[in-house]
Design a protein around this motif. Structure first.
Motif, PDB file in Angstrom:
ATOM      1  N   LEU A   1     -10.617  -1.315  10.062  1.00 47.19           N
ATOM      2  CA  LEU A   1      -9.781  -2.481  10.355  1.00 47.19           C
ATOM      3  C   LEU A   1     -10.039  -3.656   9.426  1.00 47.19           C
ATOM      4  CD1 LEU A   1      -9.925  -2.327  14.253  1.00 47.19           C
ATOM      5  CD2 LEU A   1      -8.038  -1.621  12.752  1.00 47.19           C
ATOM      6  N   THR A   2     -11.242  -3.759   8.876  1.00 48.36           N
ATOM      7  CA  THR A   2     -11.566  -4.913   8.033  1.00 48.36           C
ATOM      8  C   THR A   2     -11.752  -4.563   6.559  1.00 48.36           C
ATOM      9  OG1 THR A   2     -13.953  -4.720   8.440  1.00 48.36           O
ATOM     10  CG2 THR A   2     -12.684  -6.127   9.953  1.00 48.36           C
ATOM     11  N   GLY A   3     -11.869  -3.267   6.233  1.00 48.17           N
ATOM     12  CA  GLY A   3     -12.119  -2.881   4.842  1.00 48.17           C
ATOM     13  C   GLY A   3     -11.457  -1.569   4.484  1.00 48.17           C
ATOM     14  N   LEU A   4     -10.169  -1.474   4.755  1.00 48.35           N
ATOM     15  CA  LEU A   4      -9.451  -0.218   4.548  1.00 48.35           C
ATOM     16  C   LEU A   4      -9.567   0.290   3.116  1.00 48.35           C
ATOM     17  CD1 LEU A   4      -7.644   2.025   5.643  1.00 48.35           C
ATOM     18  CD2 LEU A   4      -5.665   0.567   5.100  1.00 48.35           C
ATOM     19  N   GLU A   5      -9.452  -0.579   2.127  1.00 48.20           N
ATOM     20  CA  GLU A   5      -9.518  -0.134   0.723  1.00 48.20           C
ATOM     21  C   GLU A   5     -10.858   0.532   0.410  1.00 48.20           C
ATOM     22  OE1 GLU A   5      -7.210   0.231  -1.682  1.00 48.20           O
ATOM     23  OE2 GLU A   5      -5.827  -0.314  -0.074  1.00 48.20           O
ATOM     24  N   ALA A   6     -11.945  -0.019   0.921  1.00 52.14           N
ATOM     25  CA  ALA A   6     -13.264   0.582   0.694  1.00 52.14           C
ATOM     26  C   ALA A   6     -13.357   1.947   1.374  1.00 52.14           C
ATOM     27  CB  ALA A   6     -14.361  -0.345   1.201  1.00 52.14           C
ATOM     28  N   VAL A   7     -12.790   2.073   2.559  1.00 49.88           N
ATOM     29  CA  VAL A   7     -12.774   3.356   3.269  1.00 49.88           C
ATOM     30  C   VAL A   7     -11.986   4.386   2.460  1.00 49.88           C
ATOM     31  CG1 VAL A   7     -11.865   4.532   5.325  1.00 49.88           C
ATOM     32  CG2 VAL A   7     -13.120   2.372   5.561  1.00 49.88           C
ATOM     33  N   LEU A   8     -10.817   3.991   1.979  1.00 48.78           N
ATOM     34  CA  LEU A   8      -9.995   4.910   1.184  1.00 48.78           C
ATOM     35  C   LEU A   8     -10.708   5.318  -0.104  1.00 48.78           C
ATOM     36  CD1 LEU A   8      -6.482   3.285   1.671  1.00 48.78           C
ATOM     37  CD2 LEU A   8      -7.420   5.312   2.824  1.00 48.78           C
ATOM     38  N   GLN A   9     -11.434   4.394  -0.699  1.00 50.74           N
ATOM     39  CA  GLN A   9     -12.192   4.716  -1.915  1.00 50.74           C
ATOM     40  C   GLN A   9     -13.277   5.748  -1.620  1.00 50.74           C
ATOM     41  OE1 GLN A   9     -11.657   3.579  -5.224  1.00 50.74           O
ATOM     42  NE2 GLN A   9     -12.996   5.361  -5.496  1.00 50.74           N
ATOM     43  N   ARG A  10     -13.978   5.586  -0.506  1.00 51.46           N
ATOM     44  CA  ARG A  10     -15.028   6.546  -0.135  1.00 51.46           C
ATOM     45  C   ARG A  10     -14.433   7.928   0.140  1.00 51.46           C
ATOM     46  NH1 ARG A  10     -18.677   4.264   4.406  1.00 51.46           N
ATOM     47  NH2 ARG A  10     -19.444   6.406   4.334  1.00 51.46           N
ATOM     48  N   ILE A  11     -13.255   7.971   0.742  1.00 50.06           N
ATOM     49  CA  ILE A  11     -12.592   9.242   0.998  1.00 50.06           C
ATOM     50  C   ILE A  11     -12.216   9.909  -0.318  1.00 50.06           C
ATOM     51  CG2 ILE A  11     -10.532  10.341   1.976  1.00 50.06           C
ATOM     52  CD1 ILE A  11     -10.646   8.123   4.180  1.00 50.06           C
ATOM     53  N   ALA A  12     -11.623   9.141  -1.220  1.00 47.23           N
ATOM     54  CA  ALA A  12     -11.235   9.675  -2.536  1.00 47.23           C
ATOM     55  C   ALA A  12     -12.474  10.161  -3.299  1.00 47.23           C
ATOM     56  CB  ALA A  12     -10.485   8.603  -3.347  1.00 47.23           C
ATOM     57  N   ASP A  13     -13.548   9.387  -3.249  1.00 41.51           N
ATOM     58  CA  ASP A  13     -14.786   9.789  -3.913  1.00 41.51           C
ATOM     59  C   ASP A  13     -15.333  11.101  -3.343  1.00 41.51           C
ATOM     60  OD1 ASP A  13     -14.610   7.495  -5.461  1.00 41.51           O
ATOM     61  OD2 ASP A  13     -16.196   6.412  -4.359  1.00 41.51           O
ATOM     62  N   ALA A  14     -15.301  11.232  -2.028  1.00 44.80           N
ATOM     63  CA  ALA A  14     -15.814  12.443  -1.374  1.00 44.80           C
ATOM     64  C   ALA A  14     -14.990  13.672  -1.764  1.00 44.80           C
ATOM     65  CB  ALA A  14     -15.827  12.273   0.139  1.00 44.80           C
ATOM     66  N   ALA A  15     -13.717  13.456  -2.030  1.00 43.12           N
ATOM     67  CA  ALA A  15     -12.838  14.559  -2.446  1.00 43.12           C
ATOM     68  C   ALA A  15     -12.917  14.807  -3.944  1.00 43.12           C
ATOM     69  CB  ALA A  15     -11.400  14.250  -2.045  1.00 43.12           C
ATOM     70  N   GLY A  16     -13.696  13.978  -4.656  1.00 41.24           N
ATOM     71  CA  GLY A  16     -13.830  14.126  -6.086  1.00 41.24           C
ATOM     72  C   GLY A  16     -12.645  13.564  -6.857  1.00 41.24           C
ATOM     73  N   LEU A  17     -11.976  12.597  -6.269  1.00 39.66           N
ATOM     74  CA  LEU A  17     -10.792  11.990  -6.892  1.00 39.66           C
ATOM     75  C   LEU A  17     -11.046  10.513  -7.138  1.00 39.66           C
ATOM     76  CD1 LEU A  17      -8.230  13.568  -4.432  1.00 39.66           C
ATOM     77  CD2 LEU A  17      -8.758  14.366  -6.725  1.00 39.66           C
ATOM     78  N   ALA A  18     -10.541  10.009  -8.244  1.00 41.75           N
ATOM     79  CA  ALA A  18     -10.653   8.572  -8.529  1.00 41.75           C
ATOM     80  C   ALA A  18      -9.481   7.873  -7.884  1.00 41.75           C
ATOM     81  CB  ALA A  18     -10.646   8.339 -10.027  1.00 41.75           C
ATOM     82  N   ARG A  19      -9.691   6.694  -7.416  1.00 40.40           N
ATOM     83  CA  ARG A  19      -8.616   5.916  -6.760  1.00 40.40           C
ATOM     84  C   ARG A  19      -8.082   4.902  -7.713  1.00 40.40           C
ATOM     85  NH1 ARG A  19      -5.346   4.585  -2.925  1.00 40.40           N
ATOM     86  NH2 ARG A  19      -5.522   2.651  -1.797  1.00 40.40           N
TER      87      ARG A  19
END
Length: 113
Positions: A95-113
């Motif tokens: 709720l307060t840091g969606l972009e950081a959450v999405l970045q961590r998800i992309a990183d975990a999948a091996g993808l750059a955001r």
């Protein structure tokens, strides 16, 4: 006890605000073309979000999860033994840091955001 498929359907209809926010960011392949499903049965559990292609599970934890640390750890371990990576986020993080959450998800999948 309800069948996992029915339980998952019920959970989709009772999403938290954090689940709604994250789902809007993930649905329709909005994050690097990754296909996510929500409230999906995995083993005997229902996970919040699943990207089968990248073997990635996303779990959102509210305040009540502080009381379930041992259960959550065992659940995560069992899911990871099946070849999934499990990322956990607190509702507040979404709720307060969606972009950081999405970045961590992309990183975990091996993808750059």
């Amino acid at each position: 006890m309800r069948a996992p498929r029915h339980f998952a359907r019920d959970q989709r209809q009772q999403a938290t605000s954090a689940e709604d926010v994250l789902w809007r960011a993930l649905r329709g392949r909005r994050l690097h073309g990754m296909k996510f499903k929500r409230q999906v049965p995995v083993l005997v559990y229902t996970v919040d979000f699943l990207c089968a292609e990248h073997r990635l599970v996303i779990e959102l934890d509210g305040r009540q999860h502080a009381w379930h640390d041992v259960y959550d750890a065992r659940r995560t371990e069992e899911i990871e033994r099946c070849g999934y990576a499990v990322l956990r986020f607190r509702n507040e993080e979404v709720l307060t840091g969606l972009e950081a959450v999405l970045q961590r998800i992309a990183d975990a999948a091996g993808l750059a955001r």
